[in-house]
Design a protein around this motif. Structure first.
Motif, mmCIF file in Angstrom:
data_model
loop_
_atom_site.group_PDB
_atom_site.id
_atom_site.type_symbol
_atom_site.label_atom_id
_atom_site.label_comp_id
_atom_site.label_asym_id
_atom_site.label_seq_id
_atom_site.Cartn_x
_atom_site.Cartn_y
_atom_site.Cartn_z
ATOM 1 N N ALA A 3 33.415 31.111 39.900
ATOM 2 C CA ALA A 3 33.019 31.479 38.521
ATOM 3 C C ALA A 3 32.866 33.111 38.571
ATOM 4 O O ALA A 3 33.269 33.690 37.391
ATOM 5 C CB ALA A 3 31.624 31.082 38.428
ATOM 6 N N VAL A 4 32.460 33.724 39.731
ATOM 7 C CA VAL A 4 32.452 35.377 39.792
ATOM 8 C C VAL A 4 34.087 35.885 39.596
ATOM 9 O O VAL A 4 34.010 36.600 38.635
ATOM 10 C CB VAL A 4 32.106 35.530 41.085
ATOM 11 N N ALA A 5 34.942 35.052 40.017
ATOM 12 C CA ALA A 5 36.453 35.661 39.851
ATOM 13 C C ALA A 5 36.931 35.524 38.507
ATOM 14 O O ALA A 5 37.388 36.333 37.951
ATOM 15 C CB ALA A 5 37.392 34.671 40.762
ATOM 16 N N GLN A 6 36.594 34.344 37.816
ATOM 17 C CA GLN A 6 36.934 34.159 36.399
ATOM 18 C C GLN A 6 36.137 35.061 35.336
ATOM 19 O O GLN A 6 36.432 35.517 34.510
ATOM 20 C CB GLN A 6 36.385 32.666 35.907
ATOM 21 N N ALA A 7 34.866 35.741 35.983
ATOM 22 C CA ALA A 7 34.110 36.625 35.165
ATOM 23 C C ALA A 7 34.579 37.914 35.217
ATOM 24 O O ALA A 7 34.161 38.673 34.379
ATOM 25 C CB ALA A 7 32.678 36.471 35.435
ATOM 26 N N GLY A 8 35.500 38.103 36.120
ATOM 27 C CA GLY A 8 36.107 39.544 36.127
ATOM 28 C C GLY A 8 35.154 40.770 36.623
ATOM 29 O O GLY A 8 35.208 41.527 35.896
ATOM 30 N N VAL A 9 34.641 40.510 37.670
ATOM 31 C CA VAL A 9 33.345 41.438 37.944
ATOM 32 C C VAL A 9 33.992 42.599 38.595
ATOM 33 O O VAL A 9 35.016 42.395 39.342
ATOM 34 C CB VAL A 9 32.505 40.742 39.129
ATOM 35 N N ALA A 10 33.594 43.841 38.025
ATOM 36 C CA ALA A 10 34.240 45.229 38.620
ATOM 37 C C ALA A 10 33.562 45.438 39.679
ATOM 38 O O ALA A 10 32.389 45.539 40.121
ATOM 39 C CB ALA A 10 33.989 46.032 37.547
ATOM 40 N N VAL A 11 34.315 46.213 40.736
ATOM 41 C CA VAL A 11 33.527 46.638 41.831
ATOM 42 C C VAL A 11 33.879 48.197 41.932
ATOM 43 O O VAL A 11 34.963 48.556 41.793
ATOM 44 C CB VAL A 11 34.083 45.921 43.373
ATOM 45 N N GLN A 12 32.823 48.864 42.213
ATOM 46 C CA GLN A 12 32.919 50.241 42.498
ATOM 47 C C GLN A 12 32.730 50.699 44.017
ATOM 48 O O GLN A 12 31.703 50.472 44.533
ATOM 49 C CB GLN A 12 31.926 51.006 41.525
ATOM 50 N N VAL A 13 33.592 51.240 44.788
ATOM 51 C CA VAL A 13 33.587 51.415 46.056
ATOM 52 C C VAL A 13 33.179 53.011 46.354
ATOM 53 O O VAL A 13 34.338 53.618 45.982
ATOM 54 C CB VAL A 13 34.836 50.910 46.717
ATOM 55 N N HIS A 14 32.270 53.384 47.081
ATOM 56 C CA HIS A 14 32.168 54.872 47.255
ATOM 57 C C HIS A 14 32.500 55.097 48.772
ATOM 58 O O HIS A 14 32.157 54.590 49.850
ATOM 59 C CB HIS A 14 30.467 55.208 47.065
ATOM 60 N N LEU A 15 33.412 56.044 48.830
ATOM 61 C CA LEU A 15 34.144 56.263 50.213
ATOM 62 C C LEU A 15 33.398 57.910 50.750
ATOM 63 O O LEU A 15 33.463 58.808 49.859
ATOM 64 C CB LEU A 15 35.468 56.508 50.315
ATOM 65 N N ASP A 16 33.193 57.885 51.738
ATOM 66 C CA ASP A 16 32.585 59.174 52.157
ATOM 67 C C ASP A 16 33.352 59.613 53.430
ATOM 68 O O ASP A 16 32.977 60.755 53.886
ATOM 69 C CB ASP A 16 31.119 59.308 52.619
ATOM 70 N N GLN A 17 34.452 58.814 54.064
ATOM 71 C CA GLN A 17 35.430 59.176 54.927
ATOM 72 C C GLN A 17 36.976 58.499 54.521
ATOM 73 O O GLN A 17 36.818 57.297 54.132
ATOM 74 C CB GLN A 17 34.975 58.469 56.372
#
Length: 253
Positions: A176-190
């Motif tokens: 269900a989550v995959a079909q909803a197209g949830v966006a992910v924001q990844v914060h990198l510090d390295q």
């Protein structure tokens, strides 16, 4: 590390007990005690989903968090179980969606000879039970194993002072989550975290979830880069991203 080396640790403990019984304390006692400890394997820590699974297997409930926290349940329209009653009574709304982790299932045969099931589930706000009649049960049965995250469409009915939640449709929450197209924001510090992130995304494969990467620029600035491809990132994939050394934050929207 302890789980992986449990056999070694048990052998070490048995040997230590034998030494004590024989009065030979020199091997495991005194200043050399640290040197005689068994060596544990060097391996990465469990991600949050794996840790919670082991917690539930060990003690029968989730201790440090709840697996449902790894899913953006509001994005798929799920109502917290603790709010079902108030929403039903205040608005008369009887059809809702609820997300939870399967705890247990009990099947039985009705007087008409059809099968039905009572499925106990939990989310971050409590434990609840859904009822599945034959049509919904046939479709849902492959997913009703303990520990499985599900999204259920339910009909709420008042039964005296209680509510009965009858599921008309059940689907894996990851789907269900995959079909909803949830966006992910990844914060990198390295910078080194980017390689492991790429490996996780490659294993996830193509899907509808957009991914953007936020990196620090200069002393106080940030830059956000949106990747050109979308990915099918599961809850385990999101948990794996959060556990990457050098990832400071993961946000879903």
């Amino acid at each position: 590390q302890l789980m992986e080396a449990v056999d070694t640790v048990i052998r070490h403990a048995n040997a230590a007990a034998s030494e004590r019984e024989c009065g030979q304390s020199n091997l495991f006692g005194g200043s050399n005690d640290e040197a005689h400890r068994p060596r544990l394997p060097v391996l990465p820590d469990w991600d949050s989903m794996e840790r919670l699974r082991h917690e539930f297997e060990a003690i029968g409930f989730y201790l440090s968090a709840h697996p449902i926290d790894n899913f953006p349940t509001a994005r798929v329209g799920a109502v917290p179980s603790a709010e079902i009653g108030s929403r039903f009574r205040n608005s008369g709304r009887s059809t809702m969606k609820v997300a939870g982790i399967v705890l247990a299932k009990r099947e039985m045969t009705t007087k008409t000879g059809n099968r039905m099931a009572f499925v106990q589930m939990s989310d971050a706000s409590g434990v609840f039970e859904i009822t599945l009649f034959v049509e919904a049960l046939v479709k849902a049965r492959p997913h009703l194993e303990a520990g499985t995250p599900l999204l259920a469409t339910i009909e709420v009915q008042a039964r005296d002072e209680d509510l009965r939640l009858t599921a008309t449709d059940v689907t894996p929450l990851d789907d269900a989550v995959a079909q909803a197209g949830v966006a992910v924001q990844v914060h990198l510090d390295q910078p080194k975290a980017a390689n492991e992130l790429r490996s996780i995304l490659e294993r996830a494969g193509a899907g509808r979830g957009r991914v953007s990467i936020v990196i620090p620029v200069d002393r106080d600035g940030e830059a956000e880069i949106t990747l050109p491809q979308s990915y099918a990132i599961s809850a385990r994939g999101r948990a794996a991203i959060k556990s990457i050394p050098g990832v400071s934050d993961v946000r879903e929207y």
